[in-house]
Design an enzyme around this catalytic site. Structure first.
Site, mmCIF file in Angstrom:
data_model
loop_
_atom_site.group_PDB
_atom_site.id
_atom_site.type_symbol
_atom_site.label_atom_id
_atom_site.label_comp_id
_atom_site.label_asym_id
_atom_site.label_seq_id
_atom_site.Cartn_x
_atom_site.Cartn_y
_atom_site.Cartn_z
ATOM 1 N N TYR A 172 33.635 74.698 -27.127
ATOM 2 C CA TYR A 172 33.286 73.693 -28.122
ATOM 3 C C TYR A 172 33.958 72.529 -27.870
ATOM 4 C CZ TYR A 172 31.357 77.627 -30.086
ATOM 5 O OH TYR A 172 30.356 79.076 -30.175
ATOM 6 N N ARG A 208 30.607 85.878 -30.279
ATOM 7 C CA ARG A 208 30.941 86.566 -31.661
ATOM 8 C C ARG A 208 29.735 86.536 -32.613
ATOM 9 N NH1 ARG A 208 34.327 83.557 -36.352
ATOM 10 N NH2 ARG A 208 32.009 82.625 -36.572
ATOM 11 N N SER A 246 19.670 74.994 -16.472
ATOM 12 C CA SER A 246 19.171 76.125 -17.036
ATOM 13 C C SER A 246 18.491 75.970 -18.477
ATOM 14 C CB SER A 246 20.459 77.051 -17.108
ATOM 15 O OG SER A 246 21.613 76.407 -17.805
ATOM 16 N N GLU A 285 17.501 77.368 -22.450
ATOM 17 C CA GLU A 285 17.784 78.328 -23.538
ATOM 18 C C GLU A 285 16.581 78.282 -24.356
ATOM 19 O OE1 GLU A 285 21.682 78.431 -25.407
ATOM 20 O OE2 GLU A 285 20.681 78.414 -27.228
ATOM 21 N N LYS A 345 39.631 84.146 -24.157
ATOM 22 C CA LYS A 345 38.370 84.577 -24.025
ATOM 23 C C LYS A 345 38.196 84.602 -22.369
ATOM 24 C CE LYS A 345 34.961 82.208 -25.880
ATOM 25 N NZ LYS A 345 33.890 81.790 -26.862
ATOM 26 N N HIS A 395 22.966 72.822 -18.987
ATOM 27 C CA HIS A 395 22.251 73.998 -19.654
ATOM 28 C C HIS A 395 21.438 73.218 -20.881
ATOM 29 C CE1 HIS A 395 21.454 77.980 -21.457
ATOM 30 N NE2 HIS A 395 21.907 77.465 -22.814
ATOM 31 N N ASP A 439 27.286 83.932 -35.545
ATOM 32 C CA ASP A 439 27.682 83.441 -36.851
ATOM 33 C C ASP A 439 27.465 84.426 -37.817
ATOM 34 O OD1 ASP A 439 28.242 80.741 -36.227
ATOM 35 O OD2 ASP A 439 26.420 80.155 -35.789
ATOM 36 N N THR A 487 18.443 83.715 -26.584
ATOM 37 C CA THR A 487 19.361 83.902 -27.634
ATOM 38 C C THR A 487 19.039 85.315 -28.446
ATOM 39 O OG1 THR A 487 18.067 82.794 -29.494
ATOM 40 C CG2 THR A 487 19.237 81.308 -28.068
ATOM 41 N N TYR A 488 20.536 85.521 -29.167
ATOM 42 C CA TYR A 488 20.265 86.913 -29.738
ATOM 43 C C TYR A 488 20.431 86.545 -31.351
ATOM 44 C CZ TYR A 488 21.720 91.631 -30.425
ATOM 45 O OH TYR A 488 21.784 93.238 -30.491
HETATM 46 P P1 FAD Z 1 34.729 83.064 -30.437
HETATM 47 O O1 FAD Z 1 35.012 82.768 -29.201
HETATM 48 O O2 FAD Z 1 35.006 84.503 -31.015
HETATM 49 O O3 FAD Z 1 35.457 81.813 -31.595
HETATM 50 C C1 FAD Z 1 34.936 81.892 -33.112
HETATM 51 C C2 FAD Z 1 35.964 81.140 -33.768
HETATM 52 O O4 FAD Z 1 37.218 82.500 -33.748
HETATM 53 C C3 FAD Z 1 36.639 79.940 -33.194
HETATM 54 O O5 FAD Z 1 37.057 79.140 -34.171
HETATM 55 C C4 FAD Z 1 37.919 80.706 -32.299
HETATM 56 O O6 FAD Z 1 38.887 79.551 -32.383
HETATM 57 C C5 FAD Z 1 38.248 81.615 -33.182
HETATM 58 N N1 FAD Z 1 38.965 82.492 -32.509
HETATM 59 C C6 FAD Z 1 38.857 83.260 -31.290
HETATM 60 N N2 FAD Z 1 39.728 84.336 -30.802
HETATM 61 C C7 FAD Z 1 40.538 84.239 -31.766
HETATM 62 C C8 FAD Z 1 41.675 85.254 -32.110
HETATM 63 N N3 FAD Z 1 41.814 86.030 -31.138
HETATM 64 N N4 FAD Z 1 42.309 85.092 -33.187
HETATM 65 C C9 FAD Z 1 42.122 84.015 -34.351
HETATM 66 N N5 FAD Z 1 40.906 83.382 -33.964
HETATM 67 C C10 FAD Z 1 40.206 83.301 -32.780
HETATM 68 N N6 FAD Z 1 24.976 82.480 -31.897
HETATM 69 C C11 FAD Z 1 24.004 83.490 -31.994
HETATM 70 O O7 FAD Z 1 24.136 84.082 -33.172
HETATM 71 N N7 FAD Z 1 23.188 83.874 -31.264
HETATM 72 C C12 FAD Z 1 23.149 83.240 -29.899
HETATM 73 O O8 FAD Z 1 22.072 83.436 -29.252
HETATM 74 C C13 FAD Z 1 23.909 82.162 -29.751
HETATM 75 N N8 FAD Z 1 23.989 81.641 -28.542
HETATM 76 C C14 FAD Z 1 24.858 80.513 -28.422
HETATM 77 C C15 FAD Z 1 24.881 79.792 -27.034
HETATM 78 C C16 FAD Z 1 26.016 78.793 -27.053
HETATM 79 C C17 FAD Z 1 26.073 78.182 -25.404
HETATM 80 C C18 FAD Z 1 26.840 78.541 -27.979
HETATM 81 C C19 FAD Z 1 27.868 77.339 -27.799
HETATM 82 C C20 FAD Z 1 26.693 79.145 -29.180
HETATM 83 C C21 FAD Z 1 25.938 79.870 -29.435
HETATM 84 N N9 FAD Z 1 25.653 80.646 -30.687
HETATM 85 C C22 FAD Z 1 25.057 81.724 -30.708
HETATM 86 C C23 FAD Z 1 26.706 80.386 -31.586
HETATM 87 C C24 FAD Z 1 27.914 81.206 -31.700
HETATM 88 O O9 FAD Z 1 27.785 82.576 -32.090
HETATM 89 C C25 FAD Z 1 28.736 80.453 -32.838
HETATM 90 O O10 FAD Z 1 29.139 79.266 -32.681
HETATM 91 C C26 FAD Z 1 30.037 81.385 -33.521
HETATM 92 O O11 FAD Z 1 30.498 80.853 -34.545
HETATM 93 C C27 FAD Z 1 31.076 81.504 -32.465
HETATM 94 O O12 FAD Z 1 30.575 82.343 -31.268
HETATM 95 P P2 FAD Z 1 31.898 82.366 -30.193
HETATM 96 O O13 FAD Z 1 31.311 83.114 -29.329
HETATM 97 O O14 FAD Z 1 32.218 80.967 -29.641
HETATM 98 O O15 FAD Z 1 33.124 82.979 -31.023
#
Ligand code: FAD
Length: 285
Positions: free
Chosen positions: A146, A107, A15, A17, A166, A267, A109, A48-49
């Site tokens: 990660y 989530r 895939s 991106e 998750k 990917h 950044d 991406t968003y």
């Molecule tokens: P989460 O899974 O919510 O994790 C974030 C942090 O919170 C981690 O440290 C985790 O350990 C912690 N955490 C999770 N759940 C809990 C809980 N219940 N209690 C306490 N701590 C918790 N960013 C964008 O803005 N747009 C994009 O399109 C984008 N695409 C991406 C695509 C890929 C394949 C990847 C790997 C990353 C992408 N990102 C994107 C970056 C991503 O948004 C960031 O890395 C962000 O900081 C974390 O997102 P996440 O979805 O992994 O968050």
């Protein structure tokens, strides 16, 4: 088609991106690039968003054109940053309305230099978004993972426990952050399986095309560049073709080993450029 079904069908799932360009002309040219890459038969393409959903209209338009006009399966990324749950539902309604079946639940950044904060009525974690999407019952849900630990996480065990949450919330598959050393991926997959995570974990690979850029990215996301690769890149800095070839050779070696040792596919973080991804995939095939 749902990506979990594509993954179930077996065979490596490749895939690409892309991020939405800033202008309409840029989007047209990106669609041209994707149309060219279609010859490489990607299993799906993802878009991406942007931070705070600033580009949500563009994301929806791009994924629908990729799927409906170019005939390539598409996945929209969606992040919680700056959105209430109602706004996120609205984006999902629009995606469903144009026939999109796959969403990467993130989530997102925080703005540079700030800590992530959920807006009132919004979500603090990707698992909350995954649960909301799951409750709708129709989308296939991806999640981020990660191998070298998420930068906000205190330690690997805690980060992995959050990943379990998750997946339990509804993630059907995971895509990893970029990494340059396969040992990090295999170690991570082993630890994830030991915690009961059974969904496919697709490695994310970024072909290196620019030395300064890869240093910036890795500083942001916490991925390490192996010392010998960094030395070779620094020696080639200024010679863009040589840097590209080093990046391609490294990625081909990584992908070959990943696939041989059971990764479900790759990917590619294309950064909207096709030559490196094209060379890598051609070499792999
Ligand atoms: P989460 O899974 O919510 O994790 C974030 C942090 O919170 C981690 O440290 C985790 O350990 C912690 N955490 C999770 N759940 C809990 C809980 N219940 N209690 C306490 N701590 C918790 N960013 C964008 O803005 N747009 C994009 O399109 C984008 N695409 C991406 C695509 C890929 C394949 C990847 C790997 C990353 C992408 N990102 C994107 C970056 C991503 O948004 C960031 O890395 C962000 O900081 C974390 O997102 P996440 O979805 O992994 O968050």
């Amino acid at each position: 088609m749902r990506i979990d079904e594509i993954l179930k069908a077996g065979g490596p799932v490749f895939s690409f991106e892309f991020f939405p360009p800033k202008t309409a002309k840029g989007s047209e040219s990106l669609l041209g690039t994707i149309a060219e890459l279609k010859a490489l038969d990607p299993s799906f393409v993802s878009v991406t968003y942007g931070a705070m959903g600033s580009n949500r209209g563009q994301v929806i338009e791009l994924v629908q054109k990729i799927k409906n006009d170019l005939g390539v399966e598409a996945m929209a990324h969606l992040s919680c940053t700056g959105h209430t749950s109602g706004e996120l539902e609205g984006v999902l309604d629009q995606l469903a309305g144009v026939g999109i079946e796959n969403v990467l639940a993130l989530r997102g950044d925080p703005p540079k230099g700030e800590e992530f904060k959920a807006v009132p009525g919004g979500f603090g974690y990707a698992s909350d978004l995954a649960a909301m999407i799951k409750a709708r019952g129709s989308f296939c849900i991806g999640g981020a993972a990660y191998p070298e630990i998420h930068p906000d996480a205190g330690d690997a065990e805690t980060d992995l426990a959050h990943l379990v949450t998750k997946v339990d919330a509804g993630a059907d598959f995971l895509i990893t952050q970029l990494f340059f050393s396969n040992a990090d991926y295999f170690d991570f997959v082993g630890r994830a399986r030991a915690k009961g995570i059974g969904v496919p974990i697709v490695p994310g690979i970024m072909p290196i095309t620019d030395v300064g850029q890869v240093k910036r990215f890795t500083a942001m996301c916490g991925a390490k560049i192996p010392a010998d690769l960094l030395l070779a890149l620094e020696a080639a800095e200024g010679d863009s073709e040589k840097v590209l070839q080093i990046g391609v050779d490294h990625a081909v070696g990584q992908c070959r080993e990943l696939l041989q040792r059971g990764a479900p596919g790759v990917h590619f973080y294309t950064l909207n450029r096709s030559p490196a991804t094209r060379r890598i995939l051609t070499a792999l095939r």
